[in-house]
Write an enzyme that holds these catalytic residues in place. Structure first.
Site, short mmCIF file in Angstrom:
data_model
loop_
_atom_site.label_atom_id
_atom_site.label_comp_id
_atom_site.label_asym_id
_atom_site.label_seq_id
_atom_site.Cartn_x
_atom_site.Cartn_y
_atom_site.Cartn_z
N GLU A 1 -5.19 4.29 13.96
CA GLU A 1 -6.10 3.37 14.63
C GLU A 1 -6.74 3.94 15.88
O GLU A 1 -7.69 3.35 16.43
CB GLU A 1 -5.40 2.04 14.97
CG GLU A 1 -4.39 2.09 16.10
CD GLU A 1 -3.01 2.49 15.64
OE1 GLU A 1 -2.08 2.42 16.46
OE2 GLU A 1 -2.84 2.88 14.46
N ASP B 1 -2.36 -7.33 15.18
CA ASP B 1 -1.75 -6.00 15.19
C ASP B 1 -1.67 -5.43 16.60
O ASP B 1 -0.78 -4.64 16.90
CB ASP B 1 -2.55 -5.03 14.31
CG ASP B 1 -2.11 -5.06 12.85
OD1 ASP B 1 -0.90 -5.20 12.62
OD2 ASP B 1 -2.97 -4.96 11.97
N ARG C 1 0.84 -1.20 0.00
CA ARG C 1 0.00 0.00 0.00
C ARG C 1 0.87 1.25 0.00
O ARG C 1 2.08 1.19 0.17
CB ARG C 1 -0.92 -0.01 1.23
CG ARG C 1 -1.99 -1.08 1.18
CD ARG C 1 -2.74 -1.21 2.50
NE ARG C 1 -1.92 -1.82 3.54
CZ ARG C 1 -2.32 -2.05 4.79
NH1 ARG C 1 -3.54 -1.68 5.15
NH2 ARG C 1 -1.53 -2.63 5.66
N TYR D 1 -0.53 4.02 10.68
CA TYR D 1 -0.88 3.02 11.70
C TYR D 1 0.37 2.79 12.55
O TYR D 1 1.44 2.50 12.02
CB TYR D 1 -1.30 1.70 11.06
CG TYR D 1 -2.67 1.71 10.42
CD1 TYR D 1 -3.81 1.90 11.19
CD2 TYR D 1 -2.82 1.53 9.05
CE1 TYR D 1 -5.07 1.91 10.62
CE2 TYR D 1 -4.08 1.54 8.46
CZ TYR D 1 -5.20 1.73 9.25
OH TYR D 1 -6.44 1.74 8.67
N HIS E 1 0.04 1.09 16.06
CA HIS E 1 -0.18 -0.13 16.84
C HIS E 1 0.91 -0.30 17.90
O HIS E 1 1.59 -1.33 17.97
CB HIS E 1 -0.22 -1.35 15.92
CG HIS E 1 -1.37 -1.35 14.96
ND1 HIS E 1 -2.68 -1.44 15.36
CD2 HIS E 1 -1.39 -1.24 13.61
CE1 HIS E 1 -3.48 -1.41 14.31
NE2 HIS E 1 -2.73 -1.27 13.23
#
Length: 371
Positions: free
Chosen positions: A118, A270, A15, A94, A96
């Site tokens: 997130e 995750d 991505r 992200y 995490h």
């Protein structure tokens, strides 16, 4: 503002943080965008498309990181990227952090402003930047689970939907949020017998209405989880506590009593995973076996479908990118309490309760840090 878009280097992560459409909007607003060469290639976006949209294509990740005031990524930085951290750099991705104390240490030591997709909140407490990838991961969980049930992949040799005269597989889903709901939709579409377990009885009532009674629902407790996992051919972990480590709902003992060749897909990996025997894996080596049970625990599942995932993600993240670039990060955080919920680290201070509690650290409220 100068915005950097480096190429993702986590294993099989395809991505990209901003699309050419996003670049065009940023440059039209007077900002500069540095895109590392080939950053969008695997998502279907060429360097030429970025260049035509107004981006400057750079050949070195270090330059994209080093010149940018804000770096927009998809996944948390890996160790080779820690050298790019510096005081005041804004990192929007992200993160995490709950199961990653090493990354937390580096962000704090370097005084990076870390804003995690997130934990950004929308209206009514929603998680708008987690939702699109949760939708993808929830739908993919059944797809990869069905594949893992094939004999050549270590599974029981079961077709998820069965055929006339042969019963379908039994799917058990832990959690009735976005991941669990999308997993249920696909599992039922396959024709599998599907049971969903959640602690919220009102949510179970909603799901019963949504799926017209076709979905079996159970209240979450250790007895029901043990029984459901023992009977299941495919178990999907879809539990989330925003920003915090996922609770271990499926114990090692429960796994040992599952059918040989059954499959676990722990989408919560995750955030540390909700299965005691789970550990993070990658797309290049996605599964392992414990007590005869196949475990699929890839931490970036949506990376396997990067074109769909990138478009879905950036539809949600880009408005925040543009707002922070235009207002400045501090002002954007002050004006948007939901965005401020996404602030995990601020110039050496840990600013998210869930991360702090998971890692037993002191923390400072975002409002106090920004003041």
């Amino acid at each position: 503002m100068i915005v950097g878009v480096p190429k993702e280097i986590k294993d099989s992560e395809s991505r990209v943080g901003i699309t050419p459409a996003g670049v065009k909007a940023l440059t039209e607003a007077g900002h500069t965008v540095l895109v590392e060469t080939q950053a969008g290639a695997q998502s279907g976006f060429s360097d030429a498309e970025y260049q035509n949209a107004g981006a400057e294509i750079v050949g070195d990740a270090g330059y994209a990181w080093g010149q940018a005031e804000m770096v927009v990524k998809v996944k948390e930085p890996i160790e080779s990227e820690y050298a790019y951290f510096r005081e005041g750099l804004v990192l929007f991705t992200y993160l995490h952090l709950a199961p990653l104390p090493g990354l937390t240490d580096k962000l704090l030591e370097s005084k990076v402003i870390g804003i995690a997709y997130e934990t950004v909140r929308g209206r009514h407490g929603t998680l708008p930047l987690l939702m699109p990838m949760s939708e993808v991961a929830g739908r993919m969980s059944v797809q990869v689970g069905a594949s893992c049930l094939e004999k050549e992949r270590g599974g029981r040799g079961i077709l998820l939907g069965g055929v006339p005269g042969v019963p379908p597989a039994h799917v058990a889903i832990l959690g009735g949020g976005v991941v669990g709901t999308n997993a249920a939709r696909i599992a039922l579409g396959f024709g599998a017998k599907t049971t969903l377990i959640d602690v919220n009885l009102n949510r179970l009532r909603e799901l019963d209405d949504i799926f017209g009674g076709r979905l079996y629902t159970l209240a979450s407790n250790s007895y029901n989880i043990a029984q459901a996992t023992r009977e299941a051919d495919l178990v999907i972990g879809a539990v989330l506590i925003p920003g915090a480590t996922a609770p271990k709902l499926v114990t090692r003992a429960m796994v040992s009593r599952m059918k040989p060749g059954s499959v676990i897909v722990d989408v919560a990996i995750d955030q540390g995973g909700c299965v005691e025997t789970a550990r993070p894996t990658s797309h290049s080596n996605p599964s392992f076996v414990v007590d005869g049970v196949v475990h699929y625990c890839v931490t970036n599942m949506p990376g396997a479908v990067p074109h769909t995932s990138t478009l879905a993600l950036t539809n949600s993240t880009f408005p925040y990118v543009l707002r922070m670039a235009s207002l400045g990060v501090r002002e954007a955080l002050r004006q948007d309490a939901g965005l401020a919920e996404g602030l995990n680290t601020w110039l050496g201070a840990l600013t998210h309760r869930g991360v702090a509690e998971s890692q037993h650290r002191a923390w400072t409220a975002a409002e106090s840090a920004l003041a």
